[in-house]
Design an enzyme around this catalytic site. Structure first.
Site, PDB file in Angstrom:
ATOM      1  N   HIS A 139     -25.605 -57.006  -5.489  1.00 13.95           N
ATOM      2  CA  HIS A 139     -26.036 -58.021  -4.532  1.00 13.95           C
ATOM      3  C   HIS A 139     -25.742 -59.437  -5.010  1.00 13.95           C
ATOM      4  O   HIS A 139     -25.960 -60.389  -4.262  1.00 13.95           O
ATOM      5  CB  HIS A 139     -27.538 -57.901  -4.237  1.00 13.95           C
ATOM      6  N   HIS A 151     -26.421 -66.217 -12.641  1.00  9.90           N
ATOM      7  CA  HIS A 151     -26.031 -65.589 -11.386  1.00  9.90           C
ATOM      8  C   HIS A 151     -26.477 -66.486 -10.240  1.00  9.90           C
ATOM      9  O   HIS A 151     -27.222 -67.449 -10.442  1.00  9.90           O
ATOM     10  CB  HIS A 151     -26.634 -64.180 -11.261  1.00  9.90           C
ATOM     11  N   HIS A 181     -27.834 -67.050  -6.048  1.00  5.72           N
ATOM     12  CA  HIS A 181     -28.511 -66.546  -4.850  1.00  5.72           C
ATOM     13  C   HIS A 181     -28.206 -67.488  -3.690  1.00  5.72           C
ATOM     14  O   HIS A 181     -28.234 -68.716  -3.838  1.00  5.72           O
ATOM     15  CB  HIS A 181     -30.034 -66.503  -5.058  1.00  5.72           C
ATOM     16  N   HIS A 197     -29.253 -69.308 -11.303  1.00  6.69           N
ATOM     17  CA  HIS A 197     -30.245 -68.957 -12.318  1.00  6.69           C
ATOM     18  C   HIS A 197     -29.564 -68.759 -13.658  1.00  6.69           C
ATOM     19  O   HIS A 197     -28.663 -67.921 -13.783  1.00  6.69           O
ATOM     20  CB  HIS A 197     -30.982 -67.665 -11.938  1.00  6.69           C
ATOM     21  N   THR A 247     -36.946 -62.632 -10.109  1.00  7.20           N
ATOM     22  CA  THR A 247     -36.930 -62.547  -8.651  1.00  7.20           C
ATOM     23  C   THR A 247     -36.241 -61.284  -8.139  1.00  7.20           C
ATOM     24  O   THR A 247     -36.103 -61.098  -6.933  1.00  7.20           O
ATOM     25  CB  THR A 247     -36.252 -63.783  -8.026  1.00  7.20           C
ATOM     26  N   THR A 248     -35.794 -60.436  -9.059  1.00 10.59           N
ATOM     27  CA  THR A 248     -35.267 -59.121  -8.704  1.00 10.59           C
ATOM     28  C   THR A 248     -36.022 -58.080  -9.521  1.00 10.59           C
ATOM     29  O   THR A 248     -36.611 -58.403 -10.563  1.00 10.59           O
ATOM     30  CB  THR A 248     -33.759 -59.008  -9.000  1.00 10.59           C
TER      31      THR A 248
END
Length: 274
Positions: A99, A125, A127, A144, A213-214
């Site tokens: 994702h 990574h 988002h 992040h 957050t994942t």
């Protein structure tokens, strides 16, 4: 107690001892295909905590991220000090985790020091749209930078972006991102990448305690969100999404409850342009 009972007792004792001695790792999962970001999906954000027992905190945690950085809740402070970063160039790999696109430094890329503890920069990574909001406002993109201490604790630096001029760091990765987007390969060598090229542009930052957050949504993560919102082009955001091949237009977890957590905004005593 028979031999079988003794062996069983020893096994249980050994497992308990290892769980007590070994630090709880705070790493995000590297294969994200077990969950998604669709609102009403059985694998969506509202159901992450039901997918695996070890992901339960995603549903029942009290210090989850992201959050809305509402000005009314923010306490302005000057004692936190500037971000103490000692980054260095290092070999990196660009990886499609399912994702998002993750840039992973093979042996770490320097450190961030917070309250006397060094956190090694492991990966970054993206988002889109942003996960954190400021006064309810979302932004086009959020980067992040994930750091980890020797005992497995996490510290994440987040940078928000709005649509505008190109981001120079993403520009340097464009060819690699296009390679992943065009071939469907999950991983490509990025070579030597210098995290100092990730521009922050401000001494001011928000600080609060939250979570990944994942999944597994591990808590007690030190969050630092840079106050200055930087710029990125629509094409750069689009390329990050296309390269992932997940047929989704978002990989942002919804904002979580603050639950009374303090949020600080570091502002230096001296005057600065921001």
């Amino acid at each position: 107690m028979g031999n079988l009972g003794i062996k069983l007792f020893c096994s249980v004792f050994l497992v308990a001892l290892l769980l007590h001695v070994l630090p709880a790792r705070s790493q995000e999962v590297e294969d994200e295909r077990e969950f998604d970001y669709k609102k009403y999906s059985e694998k969506g954000p509202a159901r992450w905590g039901e997918i695996h027992p070890e992901w339960g905190v995603c549903s029942n945690g009290s210090m989850q991220s992201p959050i809305d950085l509402l000005h009314e809740r923010v306490h302005v402070v000057s004692h936190l000090g500037r971000l103490n970063r000692s980054y260095k160039p290092s070999n990196a790999t660009l990886k499609n985790r399912g994702h998002d696109m993750m840039l992973k430094w093979e042996t770490g890329a320097g450190t961030l020091e917070i309250n006397g503890t060094e956190y090694v920069l492991k990966q970054c990574h993206w988002h889109s749209p942003s996960e954190h909001t400021i006064n309810g406002k979302k932004f086009a993109l959020e980067l992040h930078m994930v750091h980890e201490s020797q005992d497995g604790k996490a510290a994440v630096v987040g940078i928000l972006y709005t649509i505008g001029r190109p981001d120079s760091f993403l520009s340097s990765l464009t060819d690699r991102l296009r390679l992943v987007a065009g071939t469907g390969e999950n991983e490509t060598i990025a070579g030597i990448v210098n995290p100092k090229e990730i521009k922050i542009g401000s001494r001011k930052y928000y600080r609060y305690m939250g979570s990944l957050t994942t999944p597994p949504c591990t808590e007690n993560v030190i969050w630092t969100i840079v106050r200055k919102v930087r710029t990125v082009t629509k094409e750069q955001v689009r390329l990050l999404r296309v390269a992932v091949h997940d047929e989704s237009n978002t990989n942002a977890r919804p904002v979580q409850l603050t639950n009374g957590r303090p949020v600080q905004l570091y502002r230096p005593d001296e005057k600065e342009d921001d």
